[in-house]
Design a protein around this motif. Structure first.
Motif, PDB file in Angstrom:
ATOM      1  N   UNK A 128      -4.710 -14.661   9.647  1.00  0.00           N
ATOM      2  CA  UNK A 128      -3.785 -15.548  10.007  1.00  0.00           C
ATOM      3  C   UNK A 128      -2.528 -15.271   9.103  1.00  0.00           C
ATOM      4  N   UNK A 129      -2.612 -14.162   8.386  1.00  0.00           N
ATOM      5  CA  UNK A 129      -1.361 -13.843   7.455  1.00  0.00           C
ATOM      6  C   UNK A 129      -0.370 -13.367   7.888  1.00  0.00           C
ATOM      7  N   UNK A 130       1.099 -13.512   7.525  1.00  0.00           N
ATOM      8  CA  UNK A 130       2.131 -13.006   8.267  1.00  0.00           C
ATOM      9  C   UNK A 130       2.567 -11.617   7.478  1.00  0.00           C
ATOM     10  N   UNK A 131       1.744 -11.357   6.283  1.00  0.00           N
ATOM     11  CA  UNK A 131       2.068 -10.192   5.628  1.00  0.00           C
ATOM     12  C   UNK A 131       1.102  -9.876   4.761  1.00  0.00           C
ATOM     13  N   UNK A 132       0.733  -8.647   4.599  1.00  0.00           N
ATOM     14  CA  UNK A 132      -0.380  -7.976   3.979  1.00  0.00           C
ATOM     15  C   UNK A 132       0.160  -6.824   3.187  1.00  0.00           C
ATOM     16  N   UNK A 133      -0.182  -6.565   1.966  1.00  0.00           N
ATOM     17  CA  UNK A 133       0.201  -5.636   1.291  1.00  0.00           C
ATOM     18  C   UNK A 133      -1.080  -4.730   0.642  1.00  0.00           C
ATOM     19  N   UNK A 134      -0.839  -3.237   0.462  1.00  0.00           N
ATOM     20  CA  UNK A 134      -2.011  -2.570   0.427  1.00  0.00           C
ATOM     21  C   UNK A 134      -1.710  -1.576  -0.798  1.00  0.00           C
ATOM     22  N   UNK A 135      -2.741  -1.414  -1.602  1.00  0.00           N
ATOM     23  CA  UNK A 135      -2.376  -0.641  -2.693  1.00  0.00           C
ATOM     24  C   UNK A 135      -3.734   0.191  -2.882  1.00  0.00           C
ATOM     25  N   UNK A 136      -3.619   1.656  -3.009  1.00  0.00           N
ATOM     26  CA  UNK A 136      -4.712   2.416  -3.255  1.00  0.00           C
ATOM     27  C   UNK A 136      -4.344   3.828  -3.841  1.00  0.00           C
ATOM     28  N   UNK A 137      -5.010   4.918  -4.071  1.00  0.00           N
ATOM     29  CA  UNK A 137      -4.590   6.444  -4.585  1.00  0.00           C
ATOM     30  C   UNK A 137      -5.215   7.381  -3.762  1.00  0.00           C
ATOM     31  N   UNK A 138      -4.521   8.430  -3.871  1.00  0.00           N
ATOM     32  CA  UNK A 138      -5.212   9.599  -3.275  1.00  0.00           C
ATOM     33  C   UNK A 138      -4.761  10.672  -4.129  1.00  0.00           C
ATOM     34  N   UNK A 139      -5.844  11.367  -4.649  1.00  0.00           N
ATOM     35  CA  UNK A 139      -5.825  12.491  -5.630  1.00  0.00           C
ATOM     36  C   UNK A 139      -4.926  12.119  -6.887  1.00  0.00           C
ATOM     37  N   UNK A 140      -5.171  10.869  -7.487  1.00  0.00           N
ATOM     38  CA  UNK A 140      -4.566  10.423  -8.443  1.00  0.00           C
ATOM     39  C   UNK A 140      -3.140   9.986  -8.201  1.00  0.00           C
ATOM     40  N   UNK A 141      -2.871  10.052  -7.019  1.00  0.00           N
ATOM     41  CA  UNK A 141      -1.487   9.667  -6.760  1.00  0.00           C
ATOM     42  C   UNK A 141      -1.394   8.092  -6.074  1.00  0.00           C
ATOM     43  N   UNK A 142      -0.535   7.317  -6.663  1.00  0.00           N
ATOM     44  CA  UNK A 142      -0.678   5.721  -6.140  1.00  0.00           C
ATOM     45  C   UNK A 142       0.182   5.619  -4.841  1.00  0.00           C
ATOM     46  N   UNK A 143      -0.802   5.017  -3.884  1.00  0.00           N
ATOM     47  CA  UNK A 143      -0.220   4.815  -2.314  1.00  0.00           C
ATOM     48  C   UNK A 143       0.137   3.448  -2.141  1.00  0.00           C
ATOM     49  N   UNK A 144       1.251   2.923  -1.935  1.00  0.00           N
ATOM     50  CA  UNK A 144       1.558   1.556  -1.304  1.00  0.00           C
ATOM     51  C   UNK A 144       1.910   1.507   0.059  1.00  0.00           C
ATOM     52  N   UNK A 145       1.379   0.316   0.654  1.00  0.00           N
ATOM     53  CA  UNK A 145       2.024   0.097   2.032  1.00  0.00           C
ATOM     54  C   UNK A 145       1.790  -1.123   2.468  1.00  0.00           C
TER      55      UNK A 145
END
Length: 252
Positions: free
Chosen positions: A79-96
């Protein structure tokens, strides 16, 4: 686009923005293939779900994510109108981010479906190496607070770098004002000695501990620190790293 992440590194997030659809899909598939865990933040709530990417379907422009084990949380996510995601790949931080998630299935099990993000943030570098400070005998810093806040007060550190420190404020007396400055702060570094510096709060994060108590982590940048004091900080970081490496070697 990324206000949910309170982080000094994101102040100039345009510098790290990836807009190439081909590159975005490749990064998401890399995260999926390495089974990287992802923190999903529900906009407007202190609500975090750990998920992972199950599949990236470029043809339908969708990303399939694993669901939460919490039924009530699943309802809030859908039901959320906005979702934020945070992870990493090969020690590089990824946000979307995503505007919404819909219910789906993958391999016969429940899943979420979101659109492939039009952009994402890839933080390719960190200006300063950070290292966690001891928990059992924490390093402390003395801040000259006004009398209404209790006068001079010491706070434990969570980590330290040559660029600044993270302060733990478990009594929530400092507030969370980004940009606030503290003058003539005294940092006591074990076996190194005192370091004096000004600080500026650059980011704030509220934490819920395992005992359900709250704590606030304030990321602070050194300001007007002398070359000698900075050298002392570097010596302390080197000492911490040697101690950590010795512990690791002793476990092998």
């Amino acid at each position: 686009m990324y206000p949910h992440f309170q982080d000094t590194a994101l102040e100039n997030w345009h510098d790290f923005e990836v807009e190439s659809r081909k590159e975005i899909v490749s990064l998401l598939r890399g995260i999926a293939s390495k089974k990287q865990l992802i923190r999903m933040l529900i906009q407007g709530e202190n609500d975090v779900c750990v998920t992972s990417i199950l599949d990236v379907d470029e043809a339908s422009n969708t990303v399939i994510l694993d669901t939460s084990i919490d039924t009530a949380q699943n309802k809030r996510i859908l039901s959320a109108h906005r979702l934020s995601f945070e992870t990493s790949l090969d020690k590089v931080r990824i946000l979307f981010a995503a505007d919404s998630a819909t219910a789906s299935t993958y391999g016969g099990s429940p899943a979420y479906r979101i659109a492939v993000p039009p952009t994402l943030i890839r933080l390719q570098r960190r200006e300063y190496y950070r290292i966690a400070t001891p928990v059992s005998n924490p390093v402390r810093i003395l801040l000259k607070l006004p009398e209404e806040l209790g006068g001079p007060t010491s706070f434990p550190l969570a980590d330290i770098s040559c660029g600044g420190i993270a302060i733990l404020d478990n009594r929530m007396v400092l507030g969370e004002a980004i940009g606030r400055e503290y003058r003539d702060c005294k940092l006591e570094l074990p076996e190194i000695g005192p370091v004096t510096t000004d600080l500026q709060v650059r980011n704030s994060l509220d934490l819920t501990l395992l005992n359900n108590k709250s704590n606030r982590r304030l990321g602070c940048e050194f300001m007007n620190i002398s070359r000698g004091n900075l050298a002392a900080v570097q010596r302390y970081i080197t000492r911490l790293e040697r101690e950590r490496n010795a512990r690791i070697a002793g476990l092998n």
